[in-house]
Write an enzyme that holds these catalytic residues in place. Structure first.
Site, PDB file in Angstrom:
ATOM      1  N   TYR A 192      -1.556  -0.056  10.571  1.00 28.72           N
ATOM      2  CA  TYR A 192      -2.122  -0.991   9.049  1.00 28.72           C
ATOM      3  C   TYR A 192      -1.185  -0.022   8.584  1.00 28.72           C
ATOM      4  O   TYR A 192       0.036  -1.155   7.672  1.00 28.72           O
ATOM      5  CB  TYR A 192      -3.297   0.127   8.186  1.00 28.72           C
ATOM      6  CG  TYR A 192      -3.719  -0.127   7.211  1.00 28.72           C
ATOM      7  CD1 TYR A 192      -3.800  -0.920   6.864  1.00 28.72           C
ATOM      8  CD2 TYR A 192      -3.034   0.784   5.790  1.00 28.72           C
ATOM      9  CE1 TYR A 192      -4.314  -2.002   5.388  1.00 28.72           C
ATOM     10  CE2 TYR A 192      -3.354   0.476   4.791  1.00 28.72           C
ATOM     11  CZ  TYR A 192      -3.336  -1.354   4.170  1.00 28.72           C
ATOM     12  OH  TYR A 192      -4.101  -1.566   3.130  1.00 28.72           O
ATOM     13  N   SER A 231       0.663  -1.541  -0.095  1.00 27.75           N
ATOM     14  CA  SER A 231      -0.213  -0.123  -0.187  1.00 27.75           C
ATOM     15  C   SER A 231       0.663   1.259  -0.301  1.00 27.75           C
ATOM     16  O   SER A 231       2.165   1.183   0.752  1.00 27.75           O
ATOM     17  CB  SER A 231      -0.938  -0.263   0.704  1.00 27.75           C
ATOM     18  OG  SER A 231      -1.675   1.331   1.210  1.00 27.75           O
TER      19      SER A 231
HETATM   20  N1  LIG Z   1      -8.569  -0.097  -1.808  1.00 26.87           N
HETATM   21  C1  LIG Z   1      -7.759   0.471  -1.470  1.00 26.87           C
HETATM   22  O1  LIG Z   1      -7.476   1.963  -0.762  1.00 26.87           O
HETATM   23  C2  LIG Z   1      -6.060  -0.440  -1.284  1.00 26.87           C
HETATM   24  C3  LIG Z   1      -5.372   0.582  -0.658  1.00 26.87           C
HETATM   25  C4  LIG Z   1      -4.149   0.093  -0.942  1.00 26.87           C
HETATM   26  C5  LIG Z   1      -3.839  -1.527  -0.356  1.00 26.87           C
HETATM   27  N2  LIG Z   1      -5.022  -1.824  -0.626  1.00 26.87           N
HETATM   28  C6  LIG Z   1      -4.674  -3.655   0.295  1.00 26.87           C
HETATM   29  O2  LIG Z   1      -5.592  -3.873  -1.184  1.00 26.87           O
HETATM   30  C7  LIG Z   1      -5.760  -5.137  -0.802  1.00 26.87           C
HETATM   31  C8  LIG Z   1      -6.914  -5.794  -1.232  1.00 26.87           C
HETATM   32  O3  LIG Z   1      -7.623  -4.990  -0.710  1.00 26.87           O
HETATM   33  P1  LIG Z   1      -9.247  -4.466  -1.427  1.00 26.87           P
HETATM   34  O4  LIG Z   1      -8.989  -3.036  -1.898  1.00 26.87           O
HETATM   35  O5  LIG Z   1      -9.408  -5.397  -2.416  1.00 26.87           O
HETATM   36  O6  LIG Z   1     -10.777  -4.935  -0.560  1.00 26.87           O
HETATM   37  P2  LIG Z   1     -12.175  -5.828   0.164  1.00 26.87           P
HETATM   38  O7  LIG Z   1     -12.763  -5.424  -1.375  1.00 26.87           O
HETATM   39  O8  LIG Z   1     -11.666  -5.689   0.632  1.00 26.87           O
HETATM   40  O9  LIG Z   1     -10.826  -7.065  -0.276  1.00 26.87           O
HETATM   41  C9  LIG Z   1      -9.942  -7.926   0.411  1.00 26.87           C
HETATM   42  C10 LIG Z   1     -10.427  -9.244   0.310  1.00 26.87           C
HETATM   43  O10 LIG Z   1      -9.527 -10.130   1.160  1.00 26.87           O
HETATM   44  C11 LIG Z   1     -10.256 -11.036   1.219  1.00 26.87           C
HETATM   45  N3  LIG Z   1     -10.158 -11.816   2.906  1.00 26.87           N
HETATM   46  C12 LIG Z   1      -9.789 -11.049   4.312  1.00 26.87           C
HETATM   47  N4  LIG Z   1     -10.172 -11.199   5.260  1.00 26.87           N
HETATM   48  C13 LIG Z   1      -9.544 -11.966   4.706  1.00 26.87           C
HETATM   49  C14 LIG Z   1      -8.537 -13.505   5.067  1.00 26.87           C
HETATM   50  N5  LIG Z   1      -8.211 -13.610   6.491  1.00 26.87           N
HETATM   51  N6  LIG Z   1      -8.146 -15.067   4.520  1.00 26.87           N
HETATM   52  C15 LIG Z   1      -8.212 -14.558   3.190  1.00 26.87           C
HETATM   53  N7  LIG Z   1      -9.112 -13.414   2.762  1.00 26.87           N
HETATM   54  C16 LIG Z   1      -9.243 -12.392   3.687  1.00 26.87           C
HETATM   55  C17 LIG Z   1     -12.031 -10.772   1.336  1.00 26.87           C
HETATM   56  O11 LIG Z   1     -12.423 -11.934   1.322  1.00 26.87           O
HETATM   57  P3  LIG Z   1     -13.646 -11.893   2.170  1.00 26.87           P
HETATM   58  O12 LIG Z   1     -13.905 -11.088   3.550  1.00 26.87           O
HETATM   59  O13 LIG Z   1     -14.706 -13.239   1.589  1.00 26.87           O
HETATM   60  O14 LIG Z   1     -12.105 -13.004   3.575  1.00 26.87           O
HETATM   61  C18 LIG Z   1     -11.729  -9.854   0.023  1.00 26.87           C
HETATM   62  O15 LIG Z   1     -11.792 -11.154  -1.204  1.00 26.87           O
HETATM   63  C19 LIG Z   1      -5.997  -5.731   1.242  1.00 26.87           C
HETATM   64  O16 LIG Z   1      -4.144  -5.946   1.147  1.00 26.87           O
HETATM   65  C20 LIG Z   1      -5.602  -4.340   1.112  1.00 26.87           C
HETATM   66  O17 LIG Z   1      -4.618  -3.402   2.315  1.00 26.87           O
HETATM   67  C21 LIG Z   1      -5.875  -1.305  -0.969  1.00 26.87           C
END
Ligand SMILES: NC(=O)c1ccc[n+]([C@@H]2O[C@H](COP(=O)([O-])OP(=O)(O)OC[C@H]3O[C@@H](n4cnc5c(N)ncnc54)[C@H](OP(=O)(O)O)[C@@H]3O)[C@@H](O)[C@H]2O)c1
Length: 275
Positions: free
Chosen positions: A185, A172
């Protein structure tokens, strides 16, 4: 007498046909880098993981999807298969080492190899340290750091045995700059970057390691936030500036489709509006 220069076949094509053919060639070249690659994605059921799974499957990869929520995984797998893609999935909680190992094994058993592990599952229940939301801190450490380590533990021996393999770890911009309310985080994402860089240095000349560092991306990310104030604040920022998860998926596809001796070490993709 000088021989008549031969006319290349394509020079006889109408310019529109020529352009179409060039586009097809370009598309095919790009697909070569992803076609038939076996790619495991954790956190694949929504947001960045989902967008990446769809894009890779469209480009001929065989995607193996993991997340906790089975219904969303099933729906996504149906969508990918319905569009002609190759897909497998398994309910996976990255807090459990055996789940992550099973997901990697599923890929190897179903498709005979593993080309890429995308360690993407992550949560961000941010809050001020004074709130003492210790359970959230523990969950972030377990999912964002230990989940990635379990992924490495599952895939590294497979990659070593095969003599090829690629880790793509989602960090991130919070892993580059620390802001108030994001200490834990950010700590987990600094850790992902440090572990990934260490892994890259130990990997040798056959394995690849890519860190993908997104800024604000329009996903379900705020759903994991337990502080109503933080949730509202981040949602507001997302509404104002977040970019599509496709933007991150494109960057990941770029890293994956490079030739085997090219390691794209880190890509930062953020909204132009993000400070
Ligand atoms: N969105 C942003 O602005 C942003 C920015 C920087 C980095 N990121 C990073 O991008 C990655 C993906 O996030 P996203 O933004 O796409 O959010 P998201 O839409 O909430 O997706 C998160 C995914 O992780 C899964 N997950 C959560 N806890 C889990 C666990 N214990 N075991 C297996 N799967 C799990 C969720 O599915 P389930 O809940 O069904 O398990 C979901 O598929 C993360 O690492 C996040 O830190 C996001």
């Amino acid at each position: 007498m000088a021989s008549k220069p031969s006319i290349h076949r394509d020079q006889r094509l109408h310019p529109l046909q020529y352009r179409w053919k060039s586009t097809q060639c370009l598309k095919q070249n790009l697909m070569q880098g992803t076609k038939d690659k076996v790619i495991v994605i954790t956190g694949a059921s929504s947001g960045i993981g989902e967008a990446t799974a769809v894009m890779l499957a469209e480009r001929g990869a065989k995607v193996v999807l993991g997340a906790r929520g089975l219904e969303r995984l099933e729906g996504l797998a149906r969508r990918i298969a319905g569009a002609g893609g190759e897909v497998a999935y398994a309910q996976t909680d990255v807090r459990k080492r055996e789940d992550v190992t099973s997901l990697v094994n599923l890929a190897c058993e179903r498709y005979g190899k593993l080309d890429v592990l995308m360690n993407n599952a992550g949560i961000g229940p941010i809050s001020p340290l004074d709130d003492l939301r210790v359970e959230d801190w523990e969950n972030m450490i377990d999912i964002n750091i230990k989940g990635v380590l379990y992924g490495i533990a599952a895939a590294l021996p497979v990659f070593r045995k095969q003599g090829f393999g690629h880790f793509v770890n989602t960090a991130s911009t919070a892993g580059i700059i620390v802001h108030p309310n994001m200490a834990v985080y950010a700590g987990t994402k600094f850790a992902v970057r440090a572990i990934s860089e260490g892994l890259r240095q130990e990997a040798g000349d056959k394995l690849r390691v890519t860190i993908i560092s997104p800024g604000f991306v329009r996903t379900d990310f705020t759903e994991s936030m337990t502080s109503p104030e933080m949730k509202a604040q981040i949602r507001d920022s997302m509404d104002k500036m977040a970019i599509s998860p496709d933007a991150i998926a494109r960057a990941i596809v770029f890293a994956i489709e490079q030739p085997a001796d090219v390691d794209v070490g880190e890509i930062i993709v953020r909204p132009t509006a993000q400070g």
